[in-house]
Scaffold this motif. Structure first.
Motif, PDB file in Angstrom:
ATOM      1  N   ALA A 213       0.862  -1.181   0.000  1.00  0.00           N
ATOM      2  CA  ALA A 213       0.000   0.000   0.000  1.00  0.00           C
ATOM      3  C   ALA A 213       0.900   1.233   0.000  1.00  0.00           C
ATOM      4  CB  ALA A 213      -0.938   0.008   1.209  1.00  0.00           C
ATOM      5  N   PRO A 214       1.475   1.591  -1.148  1.00  0.00           N
ATOM      6  CA  PRO A 214       2.479   2.665  -1.182  1.00  0.00           C
ATOM      7  C   PRO A 214       1.949   4.025  -0.772  1.00  0.00           C
ATOM      8  CG  PRO A 214       1.852   1.995  -3.414  1.00  0.00           C
ATOM      9  CD  PRO A 214       1.264   0.984  -2.478  1.00  0.00           C
ATOM     10  N   PHE A 215       0.629   4.239  -0.850  1.00  0.00           N
ATOM     11  CA  PHE A 215       0.038   5.499  -0.415  1.00  0.00           C
ATOM     12  C   PHE A 215      -0.659   5.371   0.937  1.00  0.00           C
ATOM     13  CE2 PHE A 215       0.021   5.675  -5.108  1.00  0.00           C
ATOM     14  CZ  PHE A 215       0.721   6.851  -5.313  1.00  0.00           C
ATOM     15  N   LEU A 216      -0.809   4.176   1.447  1.00  0.00           N
ATOM     16  CA  LEU A 216      -1.608   3.854   2.631  1.00  0.00           C
ATOM     17  C   LEU A 216      -3.096   4.044   2.342  1.00  0.00           C
ATOM     18  CD1 LEU A 216       0.531   5.314   5.576  1.00  0.00           C
ATOM     19  CD2 LEU A 216       0.686   3.070   4.482  1.00  0.00           C
ATOM     20  N   VAL A 217      -3.481   5.185   1.763  1.00  0.00           N
ATOM     21  CA  VAL A 217      -4.877   5.414   1.396  1.00  0.00           C
ATOM     22  C   VAL A 217      -5.206   4.604   0.141  1.00  0.00           C
ATOM     23  CG1 VAL A 217      -5.022   7.679   2.474  1.00  0.00           C
ATOM     24  CG2 VAL A 217      -4.224   7.495   0.113  1.00  0.00           C
ATOM     25  N   ASP A 218      -6.480   4.606  -0.231  1.00  0.00           N
ATOM     26  CA  ASP A 218      -6.966   3.730  -1.293  1.00  0.00           C
ATOM     27  C   ASP A 218      -6.660   4.266  -2.688  1.00  0.00           C
ATOM     28  OD1 ASP A 218      -8.029   2.020   0.622  1.00  0.00           O
ATOM     29  OD2 ASP A 218      -9.999   2.996   0.592  1.00  0.00           O
ATOM     30  N   LEU A 219      -6.243   3.372  -3.562  1.00  0.00           N
ATOM     31  CA  LEU A 219      -6.047   3.661  -4.984  1.00  0.00           C
ATOM     32  C   LEU A 219      -6.896   2.668  -5.764  1.00  0.00           C
ATOM     33  CD1 LEU A 219      -4.502   5.118  -7.298  1.00  0.00           C
ATOM     34  CD2 LEU A 219      -2.735   3.342  -7.077  1.00  0.00           C
ATOM     35  N   ASP A 220      -7.885   3.180  -6.492  1.00  0.00           N
ATOM     36  CA  ASP A 220      -8.850   2.317  -7.174  1.00  0.00           C
ATOM     37  C   ASP A 220      -8.969   2.699  -8.649  1.00  0.00           C
ATOM     38  OD1 ASP A 220      -9.624   1.164  -4.646  1.00  0.00           O
ATOM     39  OD2 ASP A 220     -10.841   2.961  -4.294  1.00  0.00           O
ATOM     40  N   ASN A 221      -9.569   1.795  -9.393  1.00  0.00           N
ATOM     41  CA  ASN A 221      -9.984   2.099 -10.765  1.00  0.00           C
ATOM     42  C   ASN A 221     -11.435   2.542 -10.750  1.00  0.00           C
ATOM     43  OD1 ASN A 221      -7.514   1.393 -11.997  1.00  0.00           O
ATOM     44  ND2 ASN A 221      -8.069  -0.771 -11.959  1.00  0.00           N
ATOM     45  N   ALA A 222     -11.738   3.620 -11.468  1.00  0.00           N
ATOM     46  CA  ALA A 222     -13.107   4.139 -11.519  1.00  0.00           C
ATOM     47  C   ALA A 222     -13.326   4.818 -12.864  1.00  0.00           C
ATOM     48  CB  ALA A 222     -13.358   5.125 -10.375  1.00  0.00           C
ATOM     49  N   TYR A 223     -14.558   4.833 -13.299  1.00  0.00           N
ATOM     50  CA  TYR A 223     -14.884   5.489 -14.560  1.00  0.00           C
ATOM     51  C   TYR A 223     -14.980   6.993 -14.371  1.00  0.00           C
ATOM     52  CZ  TYR A 223     -15.692   1.270 -17.256  1.00  0.00           C
ATOM     53  OH  TYR A 223     -15.521   0.091 -17.934  1.00  0.00           O
ATOM     54  N   VAL A 224     -14.277   7.721 -15.217  1.00  0.00           N
ATOM     55  CA  VAL A 224     -14.391   9.171 -15.314  1.00  0.00           C
ATOM     56  C   VAL A 224     -14.818   9.453 -16.745  1.00  0.00           C
ATOM     57  CG1 VAL A 224     -13.209  11.381 -15.153  1.00  0.00           C
ATOM     58  CG2 VAL A 224     -12.605   9.529 -13.571  1.00  0.00           C
ATOM     59  N   ASN A 240      -7.780  -0.640   2.192  1.00  0.00           N
ATOM     60  CA  ASN A 240      -6.475  -1.099   2.654  1.00  0.00           C
ATOM     61  C   ASN A 240      -6.496  -1.472   4.130  1.00  0.00           C
ATOM     62  OD1 ASN A 240      -5.058  -0.882   0.212  1.00  0.00           O
ATOM     63  ND2 ASN A 240      -4.590   1.279   0.553  1.00  0.00           N
ATOM     64  N   ALA A 241      -7.166  -0.657   4.931  1.00  0.00           N
ATOM     65  CA  ALA A 241      -7.146  -0.851   6.382  1.00  0.00           C
ATOM     66  C   ALA A 241      -7.734  -2.195   6.793  1.00  0.00           C
ATOM     67  CB  ALA A 241      -7.889   0.280   7.072  1.00  0.00           C
ATOM     68  N   ASN A 242      -8.632  -2.746   5.991  1.00  0.00           N
ATOM     69  CA  ASN A 242      -9.203  -4.048   6.318  1.00  0.00           C
ATOM     70  C   ASN A 242      -8.138  -5.133   6.420  1.00  0.00           C
ATOM     71  OD1 ASN A 242     -11.896  -3.254   6.546  1.00  0.00           O
ATOM     72  ND2 ASN A 242     -12.259  -3.455   4.345  1.00  0.00           N
ATOM     73  N   TYR A 243      -7.013  -4.933   5.718  1.00  0.00           N
ATOM     74  CA  TYR A 243      -5.947  -5.933   5.754  1.00  0.00           C
ATOM     75  C   TYR A 243      -5.132  -5.859   7.044  1.00  0.00           C
ATOM     76  CZ  TYR A 243      -6.551  -7.288   0.858  1.00  0.00           C
ATOM     77  OH  TYR A 243      -7.047  -7.791  -0.333  1.00  0.00           O
ATOM     78  N   TRP A 244      -4.981  -4.676   7.603  1.00  0.00           N
ATOM     79  CA  TRP A 244      -4.158  -4.565   8.810  1.00  0.00           C
ATOM     80  C   TRP A 244      -4.982  -4.427  10.092  1.00  0.00           C
ATOM     81  CZ3 TRP A 244      -2.998  -0.216   5.283  1.00  0.00           C
ATOM     82  CH2 TRP A 244      -3.632   0.984   5.623  1.00  0.00           C
ATOM     83  N   ARG A 245      -6.288  -4.459   9.983  1.00  0.00           N
ATOM     84  CA  ARG A 245      -7.129  -4.408  11.178  1.00  0.00           C
ATOM     85  C   ARG A 245      -6.864  -5.641  12.054  1.00  0.00           C
ATOM     86  NH1 ARG A 245     -11.775  -1.443  11.765  1.00  0.00           N
ATOM     87  NH2 ARG A 245     -11.893  -1.131   9.490  1.00  0.00           N
TER      88      ARG A 245
END
Length: 425
Positions: A213-224, A240-245
């Motif tokens: 998780a290089p940003f810690l926050v979420d990186l997703d694919n989405a339509y623009v 991401n946090a679900n993995y380290w909870r």
């Protein structure tokens, strides 16, 4: 629902921090033609652009670190056991590299089946070994030598997770290689998956994991519009946090990926407060993203059952010296000596952001401040002794890796420092 006090404090702090460090001015920028997945999208919006202030007007990170250290908020202090006694408190990250023929802790001549070819410098043909023979000596105290059996006892019945980018994986592989050397083959298993990899010492019921998780926050694919784009959601972290909870010991890092540009940039849009941006000052994005992480830690971590660490940015050795010559890690065989005239890395802007946010948190976060001590080790990178092809090694300017670290090597010392902090917590 009432606005959490920390969220208000973080907002106020972030505003003051940015006003202090930078001059802000509005700038109109076309961000998107249409925003399908964003309820509040606009075709044009005003962005905050940041112009760096003159360096002599900025509070130096060394000064700021000292102020924070005096508050005792981030873990630069350490009581270290020495011959059964506790030494005086000291900054374990301030010191020097000392030649020690008993190093490395994990012999590079031993086979570590979990080591990536990228970091396996000896197997890749690196001819010298002197880079392995250095230990870190704090100025005012001693730290214990890494002991794999003692570390496994600390981890008995627990999960240790490293979260971050490839440099975090560098540290994770170092830890796994040092631990697995004392675990019988029948008592260890590993899953080298993506985004989660794990090593388990079965007889200790201990797990040492890495989550990408290089940003810690979420990186997703989405339509623009009609196109699928990569969206960095700097106010979202749950995926991401679900993995380290629920993990017992967490070691986070996030720094380099925020500053990537051009083809190295891994996002197309940044999302903040329901709006999309094609451009945002990287340190403004970083401050927002790290505040999102800090909020999650404060509202989800029980400090009585979970220990949290944050590792500072790892330096590179590809930059310009004052004489105009490019300095690289190629053919370097010794650390930079403190009495040598050498341009060490300038302070990274990420450092000020991290050292500004960590003290504001209510959950204690120990700060693994490895930046300066690692900066002396221009000799310890893979350079061309990485997993590059033979023909690539002749073009060292393009293919030399002066960012990651050989294992065994400097990441072993990061883990030795982590080991010393875990012993006292």
């Amino acid at each position: 629902m009432a606005v959490p006090v920390y969220a208000m404090a973080a907002t106020i702090f972030l505003s003051l921090f940015l006003l202090y460090e930078y001059r802000l001015y509005p700038h109109e920028h076309n961000t998107l033609e249409e925003c399908r997945d964003c309820q509040n999208g606009h075709s044009r919006r005003s962005l905050l652009r940041l112009e760096p202030r003159p360096i002599d007007k900025i509070l130096l990170p060394q000064q700021y670190s000292k102020a924070v250290w005096n508050k005792g908020k981030i873990g630069a202090e350490s009581k270290v056991k020495e011959e059964g006694l506790l030494s005086t408190k000291c900054d374990i990250f301030s010191g020097s590299w000392v030649k020690d023929e008993s190093y490395p802790v994990y012999g590079s001549q031993q086979l570590c089946p979990y080591l990536s070819a990228q970091y396996n410098c000896k197997s890749n043909g690196r001819p010298d070994s002197e880079y392995l023979k250095w230990r870190w000596q704090p100025q005012d105290c001693n730290i214990p030598r890494f002991n794999a059996n003692e570390m496994l006892e600390i981890l008995r019945g627990k999960r240790l997770m490293f979260v971050g980018d490839s440099l975090t994986r560098n540290q994770w592989e170092s830890m796994v290689c040092m631990l697995q050397a004392v675990v019988p083959d029948s008592e260890k298993v590993a899953s080298l998956g993506y985004p989660l990899a794990a090593f388990k010492a079965l007889n200790y019921n201990a797990s040492v994991e890495f989550y990408w998780a290089p940003f810690l926050v979420d990186l997703d694919n989405a339509y623009v519009g009609n196109e699928l784009k990569r969206v960095l959601r700097i106010d979202s972290i749950e995926n991401n946090a679900n993995y380290w909870r629920g993990v017992d010991i967490l070691v986070f890092n996030s720094a380099h990926w925020w500053a990537h540009t051009g083809t190295l940039r891994s996002w197309d849009y940044i999302q903040l407060d329901g709006k999309l941006y094609q451009d945002m000052d990287p340190m403004l994005a970083y401050a927002n993203g790290l505040a999102t992480w800090a909020n999650w830690i404060d509202f989800n971590i029980n400090s009585h059952s979970t220990q949290v660490f944050f590792t500072s940015i790892s330096p590179t050795h590809m930059r310009r010296l004052s004489d105009g010559n490019e300095q690289m890690c190629m053919k370097q065989t010794e650390p930079i000596q403190q009495n040598e005239l050498y341009d060490l890395s300038p302070e990274f802007p990420q450092t000020s952001v991290v050292e500004g946010i960590l003290p504001q948190m209510t959950v204690p976060v120990s700060y693994l401040n490895i930046t300066r001590l690692s900066d002396y080790r221009k000799d310890a990178h893979p350079s061309v002794y990485t997993d590059s092809k033979e023909e690539q090694r002749s073009h060292s300017d393009a293919y030399a890796d002066c960012s990651h670290w050989c294992v065994s090597g400097v990441p072993d010392i990061w883990n030795e420092l982590l080991f010393s902090l875990l012993q006292r917590l």
